[in-house]
Design a protein around this motif. Structure first.
Motif, PDB file in Angstrom:
ATOM      1  N   GLY A 133       1.257  -1.426  -0.027  1.00  0.00           N
ATOM      2  CA  GLY A 133      -0.470   0.191   0.109  1.00  0.00           C
ATOM      3  C   GLY A 133       0.354   1.215  -0.005  1.00  0.00           C
ATOM      4  O   GLY A 133       0.435   2.546  -0.400  1.00  0.00           O
ATOM      5  N   HIS A 134       2.025   0.770   0.679  1.00  0.00           N
ATOM      6  CA  HIS A 134       2.827   2.150   0.110  1.00  0.00           C
ATOM      7  C   HIS A 134       4.446   1.854  -0.170  1.00  0.00           C
ATOM      8  O   HIS A 134       4.700   0.644   0.370  1.00  0.00           O
ATOM      9  CB  HIS A 134       3.079   3.155   1.284  1.00  0.00           C
ATOM     10  CG  HIS A 134       1.395   3.620   2.420  1.00  0.00           C
ATOM     11  ND1 HIS A 134       0.573   4.660   1.558  1.00  0.00           N
ATOM     12  CD2 HIS A 134       0.650   2.944   3.303  1.00  0.00           C
ATOM     13  CE1 HIS A 134      -0.048   4.453   2.348  1.00  0.00           C
ATOM     14  NE2 HIS A 134      -1.030   3.401   3.504  1.00  0.00           N
ATOM     15  N   LYS A 135       5.174   2.845   0.007  1.00  0.00           N
ATOM     16  CA  LYS A 135       6.821   2.823  -0.885  1.00  0.00           C
ATOM     17  C   LYS A 135       6.665   1.742  -2.157  1.00  0.00           C
ATOM     18  O   LYS A 135       5.899   1.651  -2.295  1.00  0.00           O
ATOM     19  CB  LYS A 135       7.309   2.311   0.646  1.00  0.00           C
ATOM     20  CG  LYS A 135       7.771   3.040   1.625  1.00  0.00           C
ATOM     21  CD  LYS A 135       8.317   4.606   1.613  1.00  0.00           C
ATOM     22  CE  LYS A 135       8.236   5.543   2.750  1.00  0.00           C
ATOM     23  NZ  LYS A 135       8.561   6.129   2.411  1.00  0.00           N
ATOM     24  N   LEU A 136       7.605   0.896  -1.931  1.00  0.00           N
ATOM     25  CA  LEU A 136       7.772  -0.146  -3.125  1.00  0.00           C
ATOM     26  C   LEU A 136       7.872  -0.863  -2.613  1.00  0.00           C
ATOM     27  O   LEU A 136       8.425  -2.066  -2.049  1.00  0.00           O
ATOM     28  CB  LEU A 136       9.251   0.435  -3.531  1.00  0.00           C
ATOM     29  CG  LEU A 136      10.158   1.366  -4.071  1.00  0.00           C
ATOM     30  CD1 LEU A 136      11.381   1.420  -3.869  1.00  0.00           C
ATOM     31  CD2 LEU A 136       8.718   2.512  -5.303  1.00  0.00           C
ATOM     32  N   PRO A 137       7.276  -1.969  -4.153  1.00  0.00           N
ATOM     33  CA  PRO A 137       7.112  -3.277  -4.062  1.00  0.00           C
ATOM     34  C   PRO A 137       8.476  -3.666  -3.444  1.00  0.00           C
ATOM     35  O   PRO A 137       9.883  -2.955  -3.935  1.00  0.00           O
ATOM     36  CB  PRO A 137       6.854  -3.515  -5.449  1.00  0.00           C
ATOM     37  CG  PRO A 137       6.318  -2.332  -6.603  1.00  0.00           C
ATOM     38  CD  PRO A 137       7.297  -1.190  -5.791  1.00  0.00           C
ATOM     39  N   TYR A 138       8.152  -4.878  -3.213  1.00  0.00           N
ATOM     40  CA  TYR A 138       9.995  -5.744  -2.786  1.00  0.00           C
ATOM     41  C   TYR A 138       9.825  -7.274  -3.122  1.00  0.00           C
ATOM     42  O   TYR A 138       8.425  -8.232  -3.571  1.00  0.00           O
ATOM     43  CB  TYR A 138      10.227  -5.569  -1.631  1.00  0.00           C
ATOM     44  CG  TYR A 138       9.553  -5.393  -0.528  1.00  0.00           C
ATOM     45  CD1 TYR A 138       9.213  -6.788   0.072  1.00  0.00           C
ATOM     46  CD2 TYR A 138       7.729  -5.521  -0.248  1.00  0.00           C
ATOM     47  CE1 TYR A 138       8.805  -7.270   1.266  1.00  0.00           C
ATOM     48  CE2 TYR A 138       7.444  -6.218   0.864  1.00  0.00           C
ATOM     49  CZ  TYR A 138       7.182  -6.826   1.358  1.00  0.00           C
ATOM     50  OH  TYR A 138       7.192  -7.341   2.526  1.00  0.00           O
ATOM     51  N   TYR A 139      10.985  -8.018  -2.800  1.00  0.00           N
ATOM     52  CA  TYR A 139      11.108  -9.631  -2.833  1.00  0.00           C
ATOM     53  C   TYR A 139      11.855  -9.225  -1.791  1.00  0.00           C
ATOM     54  O   TYR A 139      12.535  -8.237  -0.834  1.00  0.00           O
ATOM     55  CB  TYR A 139      12.187  -9.627  -4.254  1.00  0.00           C
ATOM     56  CG  TYR A 139      11.611  -9.323  -5.701  1.00  0.00           C
ATOM     57  CD1 TYR A 139      10.152 -10.951  -6.268  1.00  0.00           C
ATOM     58  CD2 TYR A 139      11.768  -8.766  -6.357  1.00  0.00           C
ATOM     59  CE1 TYR A 139      10.069 -10.994  -7.253  1.00  0.00           C
ATOM     60  CE2 TYR A 139      11.516  -8.524  -7.488  1.00  0.00           C
ATOM     61  CZ  TYR A 139      10.850  -9.960  -8.511  1.00  0.00           C
ATOM     62  OH  TYR A 139      10.270 -10.135  -9.595  1.00  0.00           O
ATOM     63  N   GLY A 140      11.523 -10.926  -0.817  1.00  0.00           N
ATOM     64  CA  GLY A 140      12.020 -11.092   0.707  1.00  0.00           C
ATOM     65  C   GLY A 140      11.398 -11.251   1.183  1.00  0.00           C
ATOM     66  O   GLY A 140      11.834 -10.668   1.771  1.00  0.00           O
ATOM     67  N   LEU A 141       9.965 -11.469   0.505  1.00  0.00           N
ATOM     68  CA  LEU A 141       9.100 -12.094   1.867  1.00  0.00           C
ATOM     69  C   LEU A 141       9.776 -12.077   3.428  1.00  0.00           C
ATOM     70  O   LEU A 141       9.326 -12.498   4.444  1.00  0.00           O
ATOM     71  CB  LEU A 141       7.245 -12.390   1.155  1.00  0.00           C
ATOM     72  CG  LEU A 141       6.314 -12.094   2.427  1.00  0.00           C
ATOM     73  CD1 LEU A 141       6.625 -10.209   2.849  1.00  0.00           C
ATOM     74  CD2 LEU A 141       4.909 -12.773   1.611  1.00  0.00           C
ATOM     75  N   PRO A 142       9.776 -13.775   2.935  1.00  0.00           N
ATOM     76  CA  PRO A 142      10.104 -14.145   4.232  1.00  0.00           C
ATOM     77  C   PRO A 142      11.345 -13.548   5.080  1.00  0.00           C
ATOM     78  O   PRO A 142      10.938 -13.171   6.396  1.00  0.00           O
ATOM     79  CB  PRO A 142      11.404 -15.371   3.885  1.00  0.00           C
ATOM     80  CG  PRO A 142      10.033 -16.106   2.855  1.00  0.00           C
ATOM     81  CD  PRO A 142      10.178 -14.790   2.005  1.00  0.00           C
TER      82      PRO A 142
END
Length: 341
Positions: free
Chosen positions: A250-259
């Motif tokens: 919902g805010h800032k940037l999309p990212y990888y590395g959820l775990p």
């Protein structure tokens, strides 16, 4: 978890995956944007979250609908949770564009209740809650003299009906199948969506990347435990998290590395609770606890959010039997570590 994503300019979209488009809407606060997503369903668009209801947001949405999204109508609006920056224009899409509104039951009921609840002056419950947090006298004096901010100031009228989603549901969005998984803490029954192909997660504010969501209590339920609920949700989501998933938040940037991010979020809050518990070796009100919790003093526009989050952390320690509470003569609740009394 670092990414190279560049936020889309207002009135434009960025395609993040096949048929999944990212746009931003402005917010009139320090966190000056909310991310919204538009998914291609073939015969129409599905919008996920909307931004607040302002003339500027309506103009920017219309610019999108007349520009990069003009080929298709908006068929459906999915709202991840009830907060005004996510639900603000949902009613506008329903009334002006004939879209179907899709939400969890709690999110819909909370949003509709708050949108209808307009107060021209602080209620006794609001004032008692502010006092219980130990609000600074100058801040309290100002609030007592002002009209409270109302949800209706930034959320348009919501329709009488909606389509319910719940945890465990399967939903088709943009040509993909998604599992609905709900979290709590930041907002009750906050919906997140996990694509069956393992590529994408629509995380709303439940799974933010570089910041932590606000975990606050309010006069509505002053002794709720959003901190505990949120950490339990993070633990639950760990069972489904993959490094390969692109998390759209919902805010800032999309990212990888959820775990790794989920582990980091849990550890950060445990560390904050440890600092708070040490600080409460002496008795303090919630608003005395900004420095141990946030590592800085807080004034101005951030004060209210910091206050409700500090109160929530004190309440969490209380629910876990680690602190006691006592009522001070001015109405403030004073918290102290049990083994220091």
């Amino acid at each position: 978890m670092a990414t190279s994503f560049t936020p889309p300019a207002h009135g434009t979209v960025t395609e993040l995956a096949r048929g999944v488009f990212w746009a931003r809407m402005p917010l009139p606060i320090a966190l000056d944007h909310v991310n919204v997503y538009v998914l291609d369903g073939g015969d129409g668009w599905t919008v996920v979250d909307t931004g607040v209801d302002t003339k500027l947001s309506r103009r920017l949405w219309q610019q999108l609908l007349d520009g990069p999204l003009k080929a298709k109508p908006v068929r459906r609006v999915i709202v991840t949770h009830h907060h005004l920056d996510h639900v603000g224009l949902a009613g506008w899409f329903v009334s002006n564009h004939g879209a179907e509104l899709v939400m969890t039951r709690t999110a819909y009921l909370m949003a509709r209740m708050l949108q209808l609840d307009v107060q021209e002056e602080p209620t006794p419950e609001m004032v008692a809650f502010w006092r219980s947090c130990g609000m600074a006298p100058d801040v309290l004096e100002t609030r007592l003299s002002e009209r409270p901010f109302n949800t209706a100031d930034a959320v348009g009228p919501l329709p009488l009906g909606y389509t319910r989603i719940k945890c465990g549901d399967e939903i088709s969005i943009g040509g993909r199948l998604w599992d609905v998984r709900c979290g709590d803490g930041h907002a009750p029954e906050h919906a997140t969506f996990w694509s069956r192909d393992g590529d994408l997660v629509l995380g709303g504010d439940q799974l933010l990347g570089s910041i932590s969501p606000n975990l606050g209590v309010s006069a509505t339920e002053p002794f709720a435990d959003p901190v505990g609920e949120w950490m339990q949700s993070c633990l639950k989501f760990q069972d489904y998290a993959l490094d390969s998933q692109l998390v759209l938040t919902g805010h800032k940037l999309p990212y990888y590395g959820l775990p790794a991010r989920l582990s980091q979020l849990i550890k950060n809050h445990h560390r904050a609770l440890d600092r708070l518990l040490e600080y409460l070796s002496q008795p303090h009100a919630a608003c005395d606890c900004f420095i141990p919790l946030f590592k800085r003093d807080i004034r101005g526009a951030e004060y209210g959010l910091a206050m409700v989050e500090a109160m929530a952390h004190c309440v969490h320690l209380y629910h876990n039997g680690l602190v006691t509470r006592a009522l001070r003569e001015d109405g403030a609740l004073i918290w102290q570590r049990k083994d220091q009394q």
